[in-house]
Enzyme design. Structure first.
Site, short mmCIF file in Angstrom:
data_model
loop_
_atom_site.label_atom_id
_atom_site.label_comp_id
_atom_site.label_asym_id
_atom_site.label_seq_id
_atom_site.Cartn_x
_atom_site.Cartn_y
_atom_site.Cartn_z
N PRO A 2 0.82 -1.20 0.00
CA PRO A 2 0.00 0.00 0.00
C PRO A 2 0.86 1.26 0.00
CG PRO A 2 -0.50 -1.39 1.90
CD PRO A 2 0.73 -1.91 1.26
N GLU A 3 1.08 1.80 -1.19
CA GLU A 3 1.72 3.10 -1.34
C GLU A 3 0.59 4.08 -1.64
OE1 GLU A 3 5.03 3.06 -4.09
OE2 GLU A 3 5.35 0.92 -3.80
#
Length: 281
Positions: A2-3
């Site tokens: 999760p960026e």
DNA sequence: GCCACTGTTAGCAT
DNA sequence: CATGCTAACAGTGG
């Protein structure tokens, strides 16, 4: 992974599903998840309406009535899921938190295999008072290219490490750093301060282009990442270098190489992303 | 079975 | 002070 694009996708999916609903019980199944909060823990949430869901850097913020904000960091394997129906399927062993709503509708679950993720329950001005948020640099999509250039100029380290420094710019992670450096044709080990004006201008454009395209594609699903509805993203299909060691570069056909930069696996094309030296190209 | 590797970053060493 | 490694954890693939 999760960026920024993944968290943005999660937040956009979550908002219509929980905004306006009133929280009932919150069950913390893994105590250390809640890194900081009021004395009584998450009991403070009961009876509060959810007012909004936002993203800051790689963190997701759930804003509740009465100035209470939940701040989630998903780290490597965290997931925020809107389960189909309350209690439809029992939480699995990786579910760390279940938030139920008074309407009996879908519940919010936080799953995290590696347990690196954390939750903060903050009262008042979260952005200002919460160190984890206050220390973040500006949002890459809200950053003008002058400010971007200024931030990089005083940097001593390598450009890739700078892109990953959340205090400098918030939200870029390993995948997108590699993708934007490839797009801008910059070697990941180039000292940030050695970038020409033109390099920086291209990188700024590439940063916006890659992040926007990734959000459009609902993020990259390599392993654990899914959105709030449990659906995978599509951007991994558009990766040009990340995870493609040995495969031909989409631009020149030479094999993509993998090196380690700042302890992170780094993919690039040695032909298209030449190391900065005084030699003519 | 064992070892290497994984998207993040805090914390410690240099 | 700034920058660079490593550990924190669990699972997967070789």
């Amino acid at each position: 992974m999760p960026e920024l694009p993944e968290v943005e996708t999660i937040v956009r999916g979550l908002a219509p599903g929980i905004c306006g609903r009133t929280i009932g019980r919150a069950e913390l199944l893994f105590k250390p998840l809640l890194r900081r909060g009021p004395k009584g823990g998450l009991a403070v949430l009961a009876g509060r309406q959810v007012l909004g869901v936002r993203r800051r850097g790689k963190m997701a913020l759930v804003e509740c009535e009465g100035g209470i904000t939940l701040v989630f960091h998903l780290k490597m394997t965290g997931q925020l899921l809107l389960a189909v129906a309350q209690g439809a399927e029992p939480p699995d062993k990786h579910t760390r938190l279940v938030v139920k709503f008074r309407d009996g509708g879908p519940e919010l679950r936080f799953r995290d295999v590696r347990k690196f993720g954390f939750l903060l329950c903050v009262r008042g001005d979260a952005e200002g008072e919460c160190a984890e948020l206050a220390c973040l640099g500006p949002e890459p999509l809200g950053l003008g290219h002058e400010e971007f250039a200024l931030a990089l100029r005083k940097r001593k380290g390598r450009i890739k490490s700078s892109l990953l420094d959340q205090t400098l710019i918030a939200g870029i992670g390993n995948i997108y750093a590699d993708e934007m450096l490839f797009d801008a044709a910059i070697h990941p080990e180039t000292p940030a301060s050695a970038l020409s004006k033109n390099d920086v201008a291209r990188l700024w454009e590439s940063m916006r282009k890659v992040l926007a395209a990734a959000i459009e594609a609902k993020g990259s699903s390599l392993r654990d990442y899914v959105d709030a509805d449990g659906r995978a993203g599509e951007f991994q299909l558009s990766h040009e270098v990340y995870g493609r060691e040995g495969e031909p570069c989409v631009r020149c056909g030479r094999p993509v190489r993998r090196i380690v930069v700042g302890g992170r696996g780094t993919y690039f094309c040695p032909r298209c992303q030449r190391k900065k030296r005084g030699r003519a190209v």
